[in-house]
Enzyme design. Structure first.
Site, PDB file in Angstrom:
ATOM      1  CG  ASP A   1      -4.711  -0.734   3.209  1.00  0.00           C
ATOM      2  OD1 ASP A   1      -4.891  -0.446   2.012  1.00  0.00           O
ATOM      3  OD2 ASP A   1      -4.132   0.021   4.003  1.00  0.00           O
TER       4      ASP A   1
ATOM      5  CG  ASP B   1      -1.757   1.206   1.361  1.00  0.00           C
ATOM      6  OD1 ASP B   1      -2.352   1.613   0.346  1.00  0.00           O
ATOM      7  OD2 ASP B   1      -1.829   1.778   2.460  1.00  0.00           O
TER       8      ASP B   1
ATOM      9  CG  ASP C   1      -1.688   2.493   7.157  1.00  0.00           C
ATOM     10  OD1 ASP C   1      -2.247   2.409   6.045  1.00  0.00           O
ATOM     11  OD2 ASP C   1      -1.438   3.573   7.719  1.00  0.00           O
TER      12      ASP C   1
END
Length: 337
Positions: free
Chosen positions: A239, A49, A235
């Site tokens: 996600d 990410d 995080d």
């Protein structure tokens, strides 16, 4: 019977795994299960990410384009209803502005809306504004920065451009991970141009931008369908679906509780150097597991026929059996180095 050592075979895997997990924990890497060591050691694809993993998740407003005058208290109250990094960046920019209580509606990874004095207000990406207010005929713009659009039902009031800092260790850690043979991808909900800008600075060529949470999950699933063993890092709440779909889910300790709860590994200092160390430790541990199994097998294959032939007295057999177990333990302790 005395010289045979099945205990060395039984110790080969658990002793190395326990030492590997303990070594990782001392470095701030928490494995939630012993089986994850082997899976991570065999992984060949890493999906990162962007926000909060490669960057610090603290975007700062670098430019404000005020199109119409508006009450900043409404905007501050609106963004206070979300913990998304962009909303937090706007909130920090309006730090000295007071707020009041509003009923906020949030569309995950898109934007926010509220009603104040019988008027609707919207804040989020260009796509969110286009979907929510199609009659405005909003035209997307290309920019090197992330953005936040604030509008009411009649017109766009302001556009904020934000930039997030890249973590100091990100480029070096990603380069080290690539040298281990892993394919590294970036999957982000951000616009393509800012995503490319970050990817270029950290040395990643494969970028998937403007993905909704479901899009990230679909990407992970397609990689796994190709036979890839996928590690995914994230995080945020956005996600969590992708993390749940991956073979190994890695969460940053500074991230949302939802991401941490579905993860397999938690990095306590939220750095990519920690992720690199996790890969190194898992591969080293898995290598020592195989060494231990080989040592114990070779020991039994060599010593049992010798004892059966009558060349070993019981005392020597008992001593050699004990030493074989100590050899496996001693070899496993080398993982710490």
């Amino acid at each position: 019977i005395i010289i045979a050592c099945p205990c060395a075979l039984a110790l080969a895997t658990p002793i190395a795994t326990v030492i590997g997990i303990g070594t990782a924990a001392k470095k701030g890497i928490l494995f939630k299960g012993a089986n994850l060591i082997e899976t991570m050691a065999k992984a060949d694809t890493l999906v990162l990410d962007k926000t909060g993993t490669i960057t610090k998740a603290k975007p700062k407003v670098i430019k404000k384009v005020a199109i119409k005058s508006f009450d900043e208290k409404i905007l501050k109250s609106l963004v206070e209803g979300s913990n998304h990094p962009v909303s937090l960046g706007i909130s920090h920019y309006l730090d000295k502005v007071s707020t009041f209580e509003l009923s906020i509606k949030e569309e995950r990874a898109k934007g926010l809306s509220c009603t104040f004095e019988n008027e609707r207000y919207f804040g989020g990406s260009f796509n969110y504004i286009k979907e929510s207010l199609p009659h405005l005929g909003v035209t997307d713009i290309s920019s090197d920065y992330s953005h936040f659009v604030f509008a009411n039902a009649k017109e766009i009031l302001a556009i904020f451009y934000l930039e997030d800092e890249i973590k100091e260790d990100a480029a070096e850690a990603i380069e080290a991970i690539k040298k281990m043979g892993l394919d590294v991808l970036i999957a982000t909900g951000d616009k393509k141009i800012p995503a490319l800008k970050v990817a270029e600075r950290v040395g990643v060529d494969n970028i998937h931008a403007e993905l909704l949470p479901e899009g990230k999950a679909d990407l992970i699933e397609s990689l796994r369908n190709e036979g890839k063993i996928v590690i995914t890092t994230g995080d945020g709440i956005n996600d969590s679906i992708a993390l749940a779909k991956s073979d190994i889910a890695v969460a940053m300790h500074s991230g949302a509780d939802t991401a941490i709860s579905v993860s397999d590994i938690v990095l306590l200092d939220s750095s990519l150097s920690n992720l690199k160390d996790a890969l190194l430790i898992s591969r080293r541990t898995y290598r020592f597991v195989k060494q231990n199994l080989l040592l114990s097998l070779v020991y039994n294959v060599v010593t049992i026929p010798i004892a059966m032939a009558g060349f070993v007295i019981p005392l020597v057999a008992a001593l050699s059996m004990s030493l074989s177990s100590l050899l496996v333990v001693g070899n496993s302790l080398r993982i710490k180095k």
